[in-house]
Design an enzyme around this catalytic site. Structure first.
Site, PDB file in Angstrom:
ATOM      1  N   HIS A  51      56.296  45.267  48.065  1.00 49.31           N
ATOM      2  CA  HIS A  51      55.579  44.562  48.721  1.00 49.31           C
ATOM      3  C   HIS A  51      57.107  44.518  49.961  1.00 49.31           C
ATOM      4  CE1 HIS A  51      53.797  42.389  44.794  1.00 49.31           C
ATOM      5  NE2 HIS A  51      53.040  42.972  45.991  1.00 49.31           N
ATOM      6  N   ASP A  54      59.361  42.047  49.484  1.00 50.23           N
ATOM      7  CA  ASP A  54      60.473  42.778  48.203  1.00 50.23           C
ATOM      8  C   ASP A  54      61.650  43.386  48.372  1.00 50.23           C
ATOM      9  OD1 ASP A  54      58.509  41.955  45.608  1.00 50.23           O
ATOM     10  OD2 ASP A  54      57.307  43.829  45.417  1.00 50.23           O
TER      11      ASP A  54
HETATM   12  C1  GLO Z   1      46.979  42.343  41.760  1.00 46.77           C
HETATM   13  C2  GLO Z   1      47.112  43.434  42.298  1.00 46.77           C
HETATM   14  C3  GLO Z   1      49.057  43.435  42.669  1.00 46.77           C
HETATM   15  C4  GLO Z   1      48.651  44.891  43.242  1.00 46.77           C
HETATM   16  C5  GLO Z   1      50.659  44.639  44.096  1.00 46.77           C
HETATM   17  C6  GLO Z   1      50.104  45.326  45.218  1.00 46.77           C
HETATM   18  O1  GLO Z   1      45.588  42.388  40.929  1.00 46.77           O
HETATM   19  O2  GLO Z   1      46.586  44.654  41.794  1.00 46.77           O
HETATM   20  O3  GLO Z   1      49.529  43.250  41.587  1.00 46.77           O
HETATM   21  O4  GLO Z   1      48.612  45.918  43.449  1.00 46.77           O
HETATM   22  O5  GLO Z   1      50.243  43.653  45.084  1.00 46.77           O
HETATM   23  O6  GLO Z   1      49.837  45.430  46.381  1.00 46.77           O
END
Ligand code: GLO
Ligand code: MG
Length: 346
Positions: A51, A54
């Site tokens: 993210h 992150d």
């Molecule tokens: C939640 C999502 C989340 C995304 C992550 C990347 O349901 O799967 O984990 O994949 O935030 O944007």
């Protein structure tokens, strides 16, 4: 069918999670980023997904110069570890300004924030050396349908994507659909929706998708079909493999944990379409069970990768000739049993 290439694996720092759920606090103490990076390496993974915050924590309080400095430091750290940055995703669901949605918020100031944040996310992707930005449209939907104008929401989504595409001529956007949670109903629930939306943008060829197993199952679809569909368009640019036991909260179980056959069929679909040959990664968006002890904290990741690799072998050793013979005879009962016997092994 067997296209024998090696897969490359990835996970995100959030996949070594602490166990909190809506009903209770963490069950494991938080670990540092550096520790997570070392574990990723140790488990034999090749890349990390991020993210925006992150990569640059507390991003909203930081200047552009600071953002550049921190992102470049991270890039160096990844290079030293021999780990690639797979993608960066704007976390558009945490801030008070994304409470009512990000690009589709009813408040124009909140929409502006969401777009600005997405452009900064693209800058981070550039600093980290990836051209892939993932958009999980977490709050682009409603709790009650009368709260937003659905047609206007489509227009707003397209406008937001267009601004991102214009900000950087090389960036590719991968939409990660999910039909519900946290919203009651999302505006982009399936791969079909994501790819149709791409067509409305200023540069459809730079808008693709990411399939997550659990999200497809929550939409009542077979994730293998979603893979075949996306790859027929050449638009599956990332993948979140995990598992999901039916229509309930998003479970992010280890790959294959709930339904080995559905997992097998996903691997077959990846194999027949040559997923990974253009450098795409196999990412696991999995979480440890809440009950997991610290000493078993990485098992869900190691196990998902192991199951995936074993299913690749199963897919490559599947007797296609015999299967085709049964198809020709319309003997689907025998085909069904053949698949089960193959998965059970000797
Ligand atoms: C939640 C999502 C989340 C995304 C992550 C990347 O349901 O799967 O984990 O994949 O935030 O944007
Ligand atoms: Mg995901």
């Amino acid at each position: 069918m067997a296209t024998r290439h090696q897969y490359q694996f990835c996970f995100g720092p959030w996949n070594i999670s602490e166990g909190q759920d809506p009903y209770g606090p963490p069950t494991r103490p938080a670990q540092t980023f550096d520790w997570k990076l070392r574990q990723l390496k140790r488990l034999g993974f090749d890349a990390m997904m991020f993210h925006d915050d992150d990569a640059v924590p507390d991003i909203d309080g930081k200047s552009d110069a600071r953002l550049r400095k921190e992102a470049r430091e991270l890039k160096q750290k990844l290079a030293d570890a021999g780990v690639a940055a797979e993608m960066v995703a704007p976390r558009l669901w945490f801030s008070p300004r994304t409470m009512d949605g990000a690009y589709t918020s009813n408040d124009p100031k909140c929409r502006q924030y969401a777009i600005k944040r997405s452009l900064r996310c693209i800058d981070i992707a550039n600093y980290l050396g990836t051209d892939l930005v993932v958009l999980w449209l977490a709050r682009e939907g409603t709790y009650l349908r009368e709260a937003k104008n659905g047609r206007r929401s489509v227009d707003l989504l397209v406008q937001a994507l267009d601004k991102m595409l214009a900000h950087d001529r090389k960036i590719r956007l991968s939409i990660e659909p999910k039909p519900n949670e946290p919203m009651d109903q999302a505006y982009v629930p399936t791969i079909g929706h994501a790819l149709a939306l791409a067509q409305l943008t200023r540069d459809p060829k730079r808008v693709g998708c990411l399939i997550e197993t659990a999200h497809a199952i929550l939409a009542g679809l077979d994730p293998a079909d979603e893979i075949d569909f996306a790859m027929a368009f050449g638009k599956l640019w990332s993948l979140h493999l995990n598992d999901q036991n039916g229509l309930k909260f998003d479970q992010d179980k280890p790959f294959g944990s709930a339904n080995l056959r559905v997992a097998f069929n996903q691997v077959r679909a990846l194999e027949r379409n040559g997923y990974g040959k253009k450098g795409e990664f196999v990412c696991f968006d999995v979480h440890p069970f809440r009950t997991t002890k610290v000493e078993h904290w990485l098992a869900h990741l190691a196990n998902s990768r192991r199951t995936f690799l074993r299913l690749v072998q199963k897919a490559r050793r599947f007797d296609e000739k015999q299967a085709q013979q049964l198809v020709a005879e319309r003997n689907y009962a025998a085909l069904d049993q053949m698949v089960l016997e193959h998965l059970m092994g000797k």
